[in-house]
Scaffold this motif. Structure first.
Motif, PDB file in Angstrom:
ATOM      1  N   SER A  13      -0.176   3.879   1.189  1.00  0.00           N
ATOM      2  CA  SER A  13       0.496   3.334   0.006  1.00  0.00           C
ATOM      3  C   SER A  13       1.763   2.628   0.477  1.00  0.00           C
ATOM      4  O   SER A  13       2.529   3.191   1.272  1.00  0.00           O
ATOM      5  CB  SER A  13       0.846   4.484  -0.934  1.00  0.00           C
ATOM      6  N   THR A  14       1.998   1.427  -0.021  1.00  0.00           N
ATOM      7  CA  THR A  14       3.225   0.715   0.371  1.00  0.00           C
ATOM      8  C   THR A  14       4.448   1.464  -0.164  1.00  0.00           C
ATOM      9  O   THR A  14       5.512   1.425   0.444  1.00  0.00           O
ATOM     10  CB  THR A  14       3.223  -0.736  -0.160  1.00  0.00           C
ATOM     11  N   ASN A  15       4.288   2.171  -1.302  1.00  0.00           N
ATOM     12  CA  ASN A  15       5.432   2.941  -1.820  1.00  0.00           C
ATOM     13  C   ASN A  15       5.788   4.096  -0.874  1.00  0.00           C
ATOM     14  O   ASN A  15       6.964   4.346  -0.611  1.00  0.00           O
ATOM     15  CB  ASN A  15       5.136   3.487  -3.217  1.00  0.00           C
ATOM     16  N   GLN A  37      -4.822  -0.670   0.235  1.00  0.00           N
ATOM     17  CA  GLN A  37      -4.216   0.670   0.270  1.00  0.00           C
ATOM     18  C   GLN A  37      -5.330   1.713   0.107  1.00  0.00           C
ATOM     19  O   GLN A  37      -6.226   1.540  -0.721  1.00  0.00           O
ATOM     20  CB  GLN A  37      -3.229   0.864  -0.877  1.00  0.00           C
ATOM     21  N   GLY A  40      -3.259   4.110  -2.957  1.00  0.00           N
ATOM     22  CA  GLY A  40      -2.323   3.478  -3.889  1.00  0.00           C
ATOM     23  C   GLY A  40      -2.266   4.307  -5.166  1.00  0.00           C
ATOM     24  O   GLY A  40      -3.291   4.805  -5.626  1.00  0.00           O
ATOM     25  N   TYR A  41      -1.076   4.473  -5.697  1.00  0.00           N
ATOM     26  CA  TYR A  41      -0.966   5.299  -6.911  1.00  0.00           C
ATOM     27  C   TYR A  41      -0.008   4.666  -7.912  1.00  0.00           C
ATOM     28  O   TYR A  41       0.817   3.811  -7.573  1.00  0.00           O
ATOM     29  CB  TYR A  41      -0.537   6.737  -6.572  1.00  0.00           C
ATOM     30  N   GLY A  42      -0.148   5.128  -9.167  1.00  0.00           N
ATOM     31  CA  GLY A  42       0.678   4.606 -10.244  1.00  0.00           C
ATOM     32  C   GLY A  42       1.401   5.710 -10.975  1.00  0.00           C
ATOM     33  O   GLY A  42       1.556   6.815 -10.439  1.00  0.00           O
ATOM     34  N   ARG A  43       1.836   5.405 -12.179  1.00  0.00           N
ATOM     35  CA  ARG A  43       2.560   6.395 -12.980  1.00  0.00           C
ATOM     36  C   ARG A  43       1.641   7.565 -13.281  1.00  0.00           C
ATOM     37  O   ARG A  43       0.430   7.417 -13.307  1.00  0.00           O
ATOM     38  CB  ARG A  43       3.040   5.750 -14.289  1.00  0.00           C
ATOM     39  N   PHE A  48      -4.275   3.919  -7.997  1.00  0.00           N
ATOM     40  CA  PHE A  48      -4.253   2.469  -8.245  1.00  0.00           C
ATOM     41  C   PHE A  48      -5.243   1.827  -7.287  1.00  0.00           C
ATOM     42  O   PHE A  48      -5.032   1.800  -6.068  1.00  0.00           O
ATOM     43  CB  PHE A  48      -2.846   1.886  -8.062  1.00  0.00           C
ATOM     44  N   MET A  58       2.750  -4.481  -3.057  1.00  0.00           N
ATOM     45  CA  MET A  58       4.020  -4.591  -2.346  1.00  0.00           C
ATOM     46  C   MET A  58       5.070  -3.636  -2.886  1.00  0.00           C
ATOM     47  O   MET A  58       5.050  -3.258  -4.059  1.00  0.00           O
ATOM     48  CB  MET A  58       4.535  -6.016  -2.358  1.00  0.00           C
ATOM     49  N   SER A  59       5.980  -3.233  -2.013  1.00  0.00           N
ATOM     50  CA  SER A  59       7.060  -2.314  -2.385  1.00  0.00           C
ATOM     51  C   SER A  59       8.358  -2.817  -1.781  1.00  0.00           C
ATOM     52  O   SER A  59       8.411  -3.174  -0.602  1.00  0.00           O
ATOM     53  CB  SER A  59       6.775  -0.910  -1.858  1.00  0.00           C
ATOM     54  N   LYS A 108      -5.503  -5.247 -18.128  1.00  0.00           N
ATOM     55  CA  LYS A 108      -4.368  -4.968 -17.246  1.00  0.00           C
ATOM     56  C   LYS A 108      -4.574  -5.640 -15.894  1.00  0.00           C
ATOM     57  O   LYS A 108      -5.571  -5.379 -15.218  1.00  0.00           O
ATOM     58  CB  LYS A 108      -4.216  -3.448 -17.073  1.00  0.00           C
ATOM     59  N   GLY A 111       0.352  -3.338 -12.383  1.00  0.00           N
ATOM     60  CA  GLY A 111       1.102  -2.122 -12.702  1.00  0.00           C
ATOM     61  C   GLY A 111       2.344  -2.063 -11.829  1.00  0.00           C
ATOM     62  O   GLY A 111       2.350  -2.577 -10.698  1.00  0.00           O
ATOM     63  N   ILE A 112       3.390  -1.472 -12.371  1.00  0.00           N
ATOM     64  CA  ILE A 112       4.667  -1.389 -11.655  1.00  0.00           C
ATOM     65  C   ILE A 112       5.103   0.066 -11.613  1.00  0.00           C
ATOM     66  O   ILE A 112       5.043   0.770 -12.629  1.00  0.00           O
ATOM     67  CB  ILE A 112       5.735  -2.252 -12.376  1.00  0.00           C
ATOM     68  N   ILE A 132       4.839  -2.830  -6.765  1.00  0.00           N
ATOM     69  CA  ILE A 132       4.141  -3.768  -7.656  1.00  0.00           C
ATOM     70  C   ILE A 132       2.709  -3.948  -7.161  1.00  0.00           C
ATOM     71  O   ILE A 132       2.486  -4.271  -5.989  1.00  0.00           O
ATOM     72  CB  ILE A 132       4.863  -5.140  -7.668  1.00  0.00           C
ATOM     73  N   GLY A 133       1.753  -3.709  -8.036  1.00  0.00           N
ATOM     74  CA  GLY A 133       0.344  -3.904  -7.664  1.00  0.00           C
ATOM     75  C   GLY A 133      -0.289  -4.906  -8.611  1.00  0.00           C
ATOM     76  O   GLY A 133      -0.291  -4.695  -9.828  1.00  0.00           O
TER      77      GLY A 133
HETATM   78  C1  BTN Z   1       0.725   1.895 -12.678  1.00  0.00           C
HETATM   79  O1  BTN Z   1      -0.198   1.167 -13.050  1.00  0.00           O
HETATM   80  O2  BTN Z   1       0.979   2.988 -13.231  1.00  0.00           O
HETATM   81  C2  BTN Z   1       1.595   1.441 -11.542  1.00  0.00           C
HETATM   82  C3  BTN Z   1       0.788   0.976 -10.375  1.00  0.00           C
HETATM   83  C4  BTN Z   1       1.644   0.594  -9.174  1.00  0.00           C
HETATM   84  C5  BTN Z   1       0.807   0.207  -7.979  1.00  0.00           C
HETATM   85  C6  BTN Z   1       1.624  -0.328  -6.845  1.00  0.00           C
HETATM   86  S1  BTN Z   1       0.626  -1.096  -5.615  1.00  0.00           S
HETATM   87  C7  BTN Z   1       2.000  -1.185  -4.550  1.00  0.00           C
HETATM   88  C8  BTN Z   1       2.727   0.130  -4.687  1.00  0.00           C
HETATM   89  N1  BTN Z   1       2.123   1.148  -3.842  1.00  0.00           N
HETATM   90  C9  BTN Z   1       1.592   2.150  -4.558  1.00  0.00           C
HETATM   91  O3  BTN Z   1       1.008   3.155  -4.081  1.00  0.00           O
HETATM   92  N2  BTN Z   1       1.795   1.939  -5.867  1.00  0.00           N
HETATM   93  C10 BTN Z   1       2.486   0.679  -6.098  1.00  0.00           C
END
Ligand code: BTN
Length: 247
Positions: A13-15, A37, A40-43, A48, A58-59, A108, A111-112, A132-133
């Protein structure tokens, strides 16, 4: 802000990567970008979907001198920055779903996720990772079953490298101009204008229980003002509730 870029073929995950860099003292402006990724994950800890070559993941490492309760300004400024950049580069009209998802044609596309750490001594933020994805094109094998009805992409079938680079650069410059004077909230009118759920019926989900509300407004603290079925006016915080709009 001066940007410094680190590109990767694949990351979990970039985060996560950016967070580790920030913990080790990385400066504001470090931008981590991956072509795919694996985690990758979101809220709310949601996955993600981040397949190779079809998205922008990107982060950005930030070190804003703001109170933790103002961290929402970063996500909302980013939503405006991303939405305006998408409109300009794609020629399409994107909208913001409170609080920070970007939609095109009811799907959608972005996601941020903003994750922050507090400096115990000052009580201000130590760092903040702005993730930001964006789904640039439809994944080669289509979107997974669980999101195929709600996910879409900015460009559909094809996105040139040039468009991707222009998007990155415009997102960052748009964001930078809001970030310079973040607490003035001068991006609020654009945020509100792009908020497509105002006037719509939505399901507000609190503690897992959905309740039907009509959205009246988004106030300048970025709280959602709604009316429930009894006619009560509610002020809702993004930290407490989530929202389903296409009921
Ligand atoms: C969401 O939809 O709740 C937020 C999604 C955010 C995804 C981005 S992709 C780049 C960065 N790395 C992650 O693991 N998550 C964010």
């Amino acid at each position: 802000m001066e940007f410094k870029f680190n590109f990767f073929q694949e990351l979990d995950s970039t985060n996560i990567y950016a967070k580790n860099m920030a913990k080790n003292g990385a400066c504001e402006g470090l931008c981590i970008i991956a072509d795919s990724q694996t985690n990758g994950y979101g809220r709310m800890g949601r996955n993600f979907h981040s397949p190779e070559s079809t998205g922008l993941y990107m982060s950005l490492v930030l070190r804003p001198k703001i109170k933790p309760q103002d961290a929402l300004l970063i996500t909302t400024a980013a939503a405006v920055a991303v939405s305006n950049a998408i409109d300009k580069i794609s020629g399409k009209a994107s909208f913001i779903k409170w609080v920070n998802d970007i939609f095109i044609d009811g799907k959608k596309v972005c996601g941020i996720l903003c994750e922050s750490a507090i400096d115990i001594q000052s009580g201000l933020l130590d760092y903040c990772i702005l993730g930001i994805g964006i789904n640039l094109t439809d994944p080669k094998n289509g979107f997974p079953e669980d999101i195929k009805d709600i996910a879409g992409s900015v460009f559909g079938n094809e996105c040139t490298n040039n468009a991707k680079e222009e998007l990155i650069s415009l997102i960052l410059s748009n964001f930078d101009s809001c970030y310079r004077d973040l607490t003035s909230k001068n991006f609020y009118p654009s945020y509100k204008q792009k908020c497509f759920i105002i006037g719509k019926k939505v399901a507000i989900i609190k503690n897992g229980i959905p309740e039907e509300h009509t959205v009246c407004d988004v106030n300048n603290d970025f709280k959602l003002i709604t009316k429930n079925q009894n006619g009560d006016i509610c002020t809702l915080d993004s930290g407490e509730v989530s929202l389903k709009w296409n009921i």
